[in-house]
Motif scaffolding. Structure first.
Motif, PDB file in Angstrom:
ATOM      1  N   LEU A 115      -5.007  10.225   3.931  1.00 47.81           N
ATOM      2  CA  LEU A 115      -5.055  10.127   2.461  1.00 47.81           C
ATOM      3  C   LEU A 115      -6.381  10.554   1.883  1.00 47.81           C
ATOM      4  N   LEU A 116      -7.351  10.421   2.451  1.00 49.32           N
ATOM      5  CA  LEU A 116      -8.709  10.810   2.030  1.00 49.32           C
ATOM      6  C   LEU A 116      -8.659  12.343   1.802  1.00 49.32           C
TER       7      LEU A 116
ATOM      8  N   ARG B  36      -7.546   4.725  -4.075  1.00 46.20           N
ATOM      9  CA  ARG B  36      -7.311   3.421  -4.391  1.00 46.20           C
ATOM     10  C   ARG B  36      -6.453   2.811  -3.083  1.00 46.20           C
ATOM     11  N   LYS B  37      -5.628   3.612  -2.741  1.00 49.77           N
ATOM     12  CA  LYS B  37      -4.815   3.086  -1.610  1.00 49.77           C
ATOM     13  C   LYS B  37      -5.741   3.002  -0.360  1.00 49.77           C
ATOM     14  N   VAL B  38      -6.528   3.846  -0.147  1.00 47.34           N
ATOM     15  CA  VAL B  38      -7.572   3.756   0.766  1.00 47.34           C
ATOM     16  C   VAL B  38      -8.159   2.436   0.903  1.00 47.34           C
ATOM     17  N   LEU B  39      -8.678   2.106  -0.332  1.00 52.36           N
ATOM     18  CA  LEU B  39      -9.673   0.953  -0.566  1.00 52.36           C
ATOM     19  C   LEU B  39      -8.622  -0.361  -0.757  1.00 52.36           C
ATOM     20  N   GLY B  40      -7.482  -0.158  -0.785  1.00 52.83           N
ATOM     21  CA  GLY B  40      -6.429  -1.362  -0.356  1.00 52.83           C
ATOM     22  C   GLY B  40      -6.147  -1.537   0.980  1.00 52.83           C
ATOM     23  N   LEU B  41      -6.377  -0.578   1.838  1.00 49.52           N
ATOM     24  CA  LEU B  41      -6.197  -0.608   3.354  1.00 49.52           C
ATOM     25  C   LEU B  41      -7.480  -1.015   3.924  1.00 49.52           C
ATOM     26  N   GLN B  42      -8.782  -0.570   3.394  1.00 46.76           N
ATOM     27  CA  GLN B  42      -9.980  -0.656   4.032  1.00 46.76           C
ATOM     28  C   GLN B  42     -10.839  -0.889   2.721  1.00 46.76           C
ATOM     29  N   PRO B  43     -10.981  -2.070   2.322  1.00 45.08           N
ATOM     30  CA  PRO B  43     -12.098  -2.154   1.216  1.00 45.08           C
ATOM     31  C   PRO B  43     -13.350  -1.843   1.643  1.00 45.08           C
TER      32      PRO B  43
ATOM     33  N   SER C 267       0.683  -1.264   0.128  1.00 46.47           N
ATOM     34  CA  SER C 267      -0.203   0.247  -0.049  1.00 46.47           C
ATOM     35  C   SER C 267       0.687   1.172  -0.147  1.00 46.47           C
ATOM     36  N   GLY C 268       2.152   1.160  -0.414  1.00 42.80           N
ATOM     37  CA  GLY C 268       2.924   2.252  -0.337  1.00 42.80           C
ATOM     38  C   GLY C 268       3.321   2.748   0.985  1.00 42.80           C
TER      39      GLY C 268
ATOM     40  N   ASN D 267     -14.328   1.393   1.943  1.00 40.36           N
ATOM     41  CA  ASN D 267     -14.368   2.524   2.638  1.00 40.36           C
ATOM     42  C   ASN D 267     -15.281   3.550   1.667  1.00 40.36           C
ATOM     43  N   PRO D 268     -16.671   3.900   2.406  1.00 34.75           N
ATOM     44  CA  PRO D 268     -17.523   4.756   1.830  1.00 34.75           C
ATOM     45  C   PRO D 268     -16.860   5.957   1.099  1.00 34.75           C
ATOM     46  N   ASP D 269     -16.106   6.583   1.879  1.00 31.84           N
ATOM     47  CA  ASP D 269     -15.630   8.079   1.114  1.00 31.84           C
ATOM     48  C   ASP D 269     -14.801   7.718   0.191  1.00 31.84           C
ATOM     49  N   ALA D 270     -13.915   6.697   0.036  1.00 27.63           N
ATOM     50  CA  ALA D 270     -13.131   6.607  -0.804  1.00 27.63           C
ATOM     51  C   ALA D 270     -13.870   5.977  -2.053  1.00 27.63           C
ATOM     52  N   GLN D 271     -14.792   5.128  -2.002  1.00 31.65           N
ATOM     53  CA  GLN D 271     -15.844   4.949  -3.308  1.00 31.65           C
ATOM     54  C   GLN D 271     -16.451   5.932  -3.659  1.00 31.65           C
ATOM     55  N   GLU D 272     -16.944   6.781  -2.623  1.00 30.02           N
ATOM     56  CA  GLU D 272     -17.796   8.038  -3.154  1.00 30.02           C
ATOM     57  C   GLU D 272     -16.640   9.067  -4.018  1.00 30.02           C
ATOM     58  N   GLY D 273     -15.647   9.096  -3.621  1.00 32.01           N
ATOM     59  CA  GLY D 273     -14.635   9.741  -4.226  1.00 32.01           C
ATOM     60  C   GLY D 273     -14.001   9.536  -5.800  1.00 32.01           C
TER      61      GLY D 273
END
Length: 70
Positions: free
Chosen positions: A22-23, A43-50, A11-12, A52-58
């Protein structure tokens, strides 16, 4: 030496505690027109926390923005 978990390295070098940062970075990059960078951060957020609603919305908003620009 301690070995980092593979998911940490993949995840870098970020961990779950970095998700709010990150968000925020992704939102700032998207607002500045740096869509590819924002997408990578989401995508890094989703890699850490599949799921994640904020990352999906973003990512969804980025898709809409970039679709409008084509």
């Amino acid at each position: 030496t301690l070995e980092e978990p593979s998911s940490y390295a993949e995840s870098g070098g970020v961990s779950l505690k970095d998700i709010p940062v990150l968000l925020k970075m992704a939102q700032q990059d998207a607002g500045a027109g740096n869509y590819d960078k924002a997408r990578t951060e989401y995508r890094k957020v989703l890699g850490l926390q599949p799921g994640n609603p904020d990352a999906q919305e973003g990512l969804h908003k980025l898709d809409l923005i970039q679709k409008d620009q084509q």
